[in-house]
Design a protein around this motif. Structure first.
Motif, PDB file in Angstrom:
ATOM      1  N   LYS A 100     -44.231  38.682 -20.438  1.00  0.00           N
ATOM      2  CA  LYS A 100     -44.499  37.238 -20.437  1.00  0.00           C
ATOM      3  C   LYS A 100     -44.823  36.685 -19.041  1.00  0.00           C
ATOM      4  N   GLU A 101     -45.007  37.580 -18.079  1.00  0.00           N
ATOM      5  CA  GLU A 101     -45.394  37.150 -16.738  1.00  0.00           C
ATOM      6  C   GLU A 101     -46.921  37.056 -16.687  1.00  0.00           C
ATOM      7  N   PRO A 102     -47.460  36.099 -15.901  1.00  0.00           N
ATOM      8  CA  PRO A 102     -48.921  35.983 -15.793  1.00  0.00           C
ATOM      9  C   PRO A 102     -49.537  37.290 -15.288  1.00  0.00           C
ATOM     10  N   LEU A 103     -50.689  37.645 -15.840  1.00  0.00           N
ATOM     11  CA  LEU A 103     -51.366  38.885 -15.441  1.00  0.00           C
ATOM     12  C   LEU A 103     -52.333  38.597 -14.298  1.00  0.00           C
ATOM     13  N   PRO A 104     -52.320  39.436 -13.274  1.00  0.00           N
ATOM     14  CA  PRO A 104     -53.228  39.190 -12.149  1.00  0.00           C
ATOM     15  C   PRO A 104     -54.548  39.951 -12.273  1.00  0.00           C
ATOM     16  N   LEU A 105     -55.577  39.367 -11.677  1.00  0.00           N
ATOM     17  CA  LEU A 105     -56.766  40.147 -11.334  1.00  0.00           C
ATOM     18  C   LEU A 105     -56.573  40.443  -9.854  1.00  0.00           C
ATOM     19  N   ILE A 106     -56.525  41.723  -9.500  1.00  0.00           N
ATOM     20  CA  ILE A 106     -56.302  42.043  -8.094  1.00  0.00           C
ATOM     21  C   ILE A 106     -57.626  41.933  -7.344  1.00  0.00           C
ATOM     22  N   VAL A 107     -57.708  40.920  -6.495  1.00  0.00           N
ATOM     23  CA  VAL A 107     -58.957  40.709  -5.766  1.00  0.00           C
ATOM     24  C   VAL A 107     -59.005  41.648  -4.557  1.00  0.00           C
ATOM     25  N   ARG A 108     -57.918  41.671  -3.767  1.00  0.00           N
ATOM     26  CA  ARG A 108     -57.861  42.646  -2.684  1.00  0.00           C
ATOM     27  C   ARG A 108     -56.519  43.363  -2.732  1.00  0.00           C
ATOM     28  N   LYS A 109     -56.614  44.686  -2.706  1.00  0.00           N
ATOM     29  CA  LYS A 109     -55.390  45.487  -2.811  1.00  0.00           C
ATOM     30  C   LYS A 109     -54.570  45.402  -1.520  1.00  0.00           C
ATOM     31  N   SER A 110     -53.328  45.846  -1.591  1.00  0.00           N
ATOM     32  CA  SER A 110     -52.453  45.726  -0.418  1.00  0.00           C
ATOM     33  C   SER A 110     -52.974  46.577   0.747  1.00  0.00           C
ATOM     34  N   ASP A 111     -53.738  47.653   0.440  1.00  0.00           N
ATOM     35  CA  ASP A 111     -54.289  48.470   1.534  1.00  0.00           C
ATOM     36  C   ASP A 111     -55.578  47.870   2.097  1.00  0.00           C
ATOM     37  N   GLY A 112     -55.936  46.679   1.627  1.00  0.00           N
ATOM     38  CA  GLY A 112     -57.123  46.014   2.158  1.00  0.00           C
ATOM     39  C   GLY A 112     -58.399  46.326   1.395  1.00  0.00           C
ATOM     40  N   GLY A 113     -58.327  47.279   0.458  1.00  0.00           N
ATOM     41  CA  GLY A 113     -59.521  47.669  -0.288  1.00  0.00           C
ATOM     42  C   GLY A 113     -59.782  46.742  -1.472  1.00  0.00           C
ATOM     43  N   PHE A 114     -61.017  46.782  -1.950  1.00  0.00           N
ATOM     44  CA  PHE A 114     -61.386  45.992  -3.125  1.00  0.00           C
ATOM     45  C   PHE A 114     -61.584  46.935  -4.309  1.00  0.00           C
ATOM     46  N   GLY A 115     -61.314  46.495  -5.503  1.00  0.00           N
ATOM     47  CA  GLY A 115     -61.454  47.376  -6.674  1.00  0.00           C
ATOM     48  C   GLY A 115     -62.420  46.842  -7.722  1.00  0.00           C
ATOM     49  N   TYR A 116     -62.278  47.403  -8.904  1.00  0.00           N
ATOM     50  CA  TYR A 116     -63.165  47.097 -10.036  1.00  0.00           C
ATOM     51  C   TYR A 116     -63.205  45.595 -10.347  1.00  0.00           C
ATOM     52  N   ALA A 117     -62.021  44.954 -10.355  1.00  0.00           N
ATOM     53  CA  ALA A 117     -61.952  43.534 -10.718  1.00  0.00           C
ATOM     54  C   ALA A 117     -62.672  42.679  -9.683  1.00  0.00           C
ATOM     55  N   ALA A 118     -62.450  42.984  -8.406  1.00  0.00           N
ATOM     56  CA  ALA A 118     -63.091  42.209  -7.340  1.00  0.00           C
ATOM     57  C   ALA A 118     -64.612  42.320  -7.464  1.00  0.00           C
ATOM     58  N   THR A 119     -65.070  43.546  -7.751  1.00  0.00           N
ATOM     59  CA  THR A 119     -66.510  43.758  -7.885  1.00  0.00           C
ATOM     60  C   THR A 119     -67.071  42.927  -9.028  1.00  0.00           C
ATOM     61  N   ASP A 120     -66.349  42.889 -10.152  1.00  0.00           N
ATOM     62  CA  ASP A 120     -66.856  42.108 -11.277  1.00  0.00           C
ATOM     63  C   ASP A 120     -66.839  40.608 -10.990  1.00  0.00           C
ATOM     64  N   LEU A 121     -65.865  40.157 -10.203  1.00  0.00           N
ATOM     65  CA  LEU A 121     -65.859  38.736  -9.815  1.00  0.00           C
ATOM     66  C   LEU A 121     -67.053  38.428  -8.916  1.00  0.00           C
ATOM     67  N   ALA A 122     -67.298  39.308  -7.946  1.00  0.00           N
ATOM     68  CA  ALA A 122     -68.439  39.101  -7.047  1.00  0.00           C
ATOM     69  C   ALA A 122     -69.740  39.157  -7.840  1.00  0.00           C
TER      70      ALA A 122
END
Ligand code: ARG
Length: 586
Positions: free
Chosen positions: A304-326
């Motif tokens: 029941k916690e809100p689900l995140p889209l991870i825009v930038r990972k903790s290591d500074g990298g960007f992933g699949y979700a960030a790419t789709d947002l861009a």
């Protein structure tokens, strides 16, 4: 040109309206009437609005229906109208009206289907991953996406194709290290031969087996992300080799993909920072365990916690979700997309909906622009399980296509052994590839379907070969006709629709604009397939019951030749919208 159904509905609605006005002073509260016209077996259409109206007017439904029928007497749209059952109206369209409608339809561009309005349509489809075999999910995306592209182009839209290939991210560490291990020459051989499975699997196995390799792979990812020239060259090599293989599959599949539409994930690399910055400015991201997260409205996890889209990972990298947002930001804000179609399998539903919601929150996705998930089910083997090769591997697409074409060759050999060899080879390609595509597009998109060579290549039933054969047979009749009448335009031979089978065929053809309008909205291509099958079946009964060439009545012969020609060209158009060729001989 409004569809046939709309024309009947409009006429009936107006008549209902005047009848109601005579019956009550309070007509406006009952308007507008929706006459619910549908095709029925006996009459061609049936309307049943009287029932619901009668209650509110406190009269018998039959009385209303009688009044409507009486007031329509003499209307040249209908040749017969009768009240049936409790108050249905059975409708028989007049020959004059039907022939006129056919004439008009034939004269119009796109058979009277309305032109697409302004705005670009973007189709995100196919999207395999570099150095990894395309699986049947990518096959479905390619086939359905191609149909989306063809339909919108045919309707007159500007269509931008986006092949969102997986060409970036952590797997490239291990892929590049493996490439270095086996040497560029061998890697080039493997990948050029389309042996993507072996390459990917071996890399993966090494990654899982040894820490030393894992560590090298990790370092390689860092080099790739920091733009190390040598690493980038090897990365590009992997991409070039994979793309060459993908393009060879596309050529074989006869789809409108030739390499110009590769917009892989890496294309968006430069847009990732600006995307994050804009989201930050809008106060839409928050930090969680060092990661920058966007929480789209309405998405909760199991806890029941809100689900995140991870825009930038903790290591500074960007992933699949960030790419789709861009990517979505680029598509609506820079490319002016009015409709974006994501032709992606059902498992990515939630990911895509979160991206759309995120984009809406950022103001990048506003009506009338829309983003739609053109979802599809899985392909199953005859055992009802996921479609895999005997060894459990993903099936190589090229092998699948070879097999279909080989079997199609056998069918043609049986049907028409006298054809020149070259032509037979070409027809086998059209039939084999067409069969695979049609099996996919003729089943309801969101459901799973069973991949079955025997079924899809059968000459009877709702299959591509059946439709292609029907089309080729009409072409052969047209070839045999000497003294061909004028088939189109002002001087075209007069259509005569005296026979029941001629009327049934005419009605089938006239339904086309309505069917296409529906498919444009729903992108459920099986409805177009159903129309094709019905039309070919109606043609077949027409042909058995209504002699065409061997007809002493010249006017009748000419009319029927025109019906043949119109049917052939509409079948070919329908098949073409599905990306299926219609050879003129088979
Ligand atoms: N490459 C992805 C896969 O193989 C599909 C990409 C779909 N498109 C997108 N914009 N996410 O699963």
């Amino acid at each position: 040109m409004p569809g046939l159904q709309q024309q009947i509905e409009l006429t009936l609605a107006n008549t209902f309206e005047s009848v109601i006005r005579e019956l009550t002073d309070d007509a406006d509260s009952l308007l507008p009437v929706n006459p619910l016209v549908h095709t029925s077996q006996h009459a061609h259409f049936q309307a049943d609005a009287a029932m619901s109206l009668a209650k509110r007017l406190k009269t018998k439904p039959r009385d209303i229906a009688d009044a409507v029928v009486a007031s329509l007497a003499g209307d040249d749209l209908f040749s017969a109208l009768e009240v049936a059952g409790p108050g249905f109206i059975n409708i028989m369209l007049s020959d004059t009206f039907l022939t006129q409608a056919l004439d008009e339809m034939q004269a119009e561009a796109r058979f009277g289907v309305e032109k697409g309005d302004a705005g670009a349509v973007i189709v995100d489809y196919s999207s395999p991953n570099v150095a990894k075999e395309m699986h049947v999910g990518h096959l479905r995306s390619t086939i359905i996406g191609d149909a989306c592209v063809r339909l919108h182009e045919w309707l007159g839209f500007t269509v931008l194709r986006r092949n969102h290939i997986g060409d970036w991210g952590t797997p490239f560490g291990m892929l590049i290290e493996h490439l270095l291990d086996i040497g560029e020459a061998q890697a080039t051989d493997e990948l050029s031969l389309g042996d993507l499975n072996t390459f990917y699997r071996t890399a993966r196995e090494k990654f899982e087996a040894t820490d030393e390799f894992k560590e090298r792979a990790r370092r390689r990812v860092v080099l790739l992300q920091s733009g190390d020239a040598d690493t980038l060259r090897l990365w590009q090599l992997l991409i070039d080799l994979s793309q060459r293989y993908f393009v060879s599959v596309y050529e074989r599949l006869q789809v409108k993909l030739d390499g110009t539409e590769f917009y892989g994930e890496s294309v968006y690399n430069d847009m990732l920072d600006p995307t994050l910055q804009e989201l930050q400015k809008l106060n839409l991201v928050s930090t969680s365990d060092g990661a920058e997260c966007l929480y789209p409205n309405g998405f909760l996890g199991r806890d029941k916690e809100p689900l995140p889209l991870i825009v930038r990972k903790s290591d500074g990298g960007f992933g699949y979700a960030a790419t789709d947002l861009a990517a979505i930001r680029n598509r609506t804000q820079e490319l002016g997309a009015s409709r974006i179609l994501y032709v992606v399998g059902a498992p990515q539903k939630q990911h895509l909906e979160m991206v759309y919601e995120g984009a809406r929150m950022a103001g990048w996705l506003q009506p009338p622009a829309s983003a739609e998930h053109i979802s599809f089910g899985s392909v199953l083997g005859s055992d009802g399980k996921m479609f895999k090769s005997r060894s459990g591997d993903t099936i190589k697409l090229a092998d699948l296509l070879d097999e279909a074409v080989r079997r199609a060759g056998e069918v043609i050999e049986q049907k028409n052994p006298e054809l020149p060899t070259d032509e037979k080879t070409q027809i086998a390609e059209s039939v084999g590839i067409g069969a695979i595509k049609y099996a996919d597009l003729s089943s309801e998109r969101t459901r799973d379907y069973v991949f079955d060579f025997d079924q899809m290549l059968a000459l009877e039933g709702n299959t591509a070969p059946y439709l292609q054969y029907a089309h080729a047979r009409i072409c052969s009749i047209l070839r045999q006709a000497d003294d061909m009448p004028v088939l189109e335009g002002e001087d075209a031979a007069q259509l005569i629709l005296g026979h029941e089978a001629e009327r049934a065929l005419a009605l089938s053809l006239l339904r086309f604009p309505t069917v296409v309008a529906d498919v444009r909205a729903s992108l459920l291509f099986h409805r177009l397939a159903t129309w094709l099958y019905e039309t070919a079946s109606n043609y077949s009964s027409f042909y058995t019951q209504c002699p065409v060439l061997k007809n002493d009545d010249k006017a009748l012969r000419d009319s029927r030749l025109r019906l043949c020609q119109l049917t052939a060209s509409m079948l070919a158009t329908g098949l073409d919208l599905l990306g299926i060729e219609a050879p003129s001989r088979m």
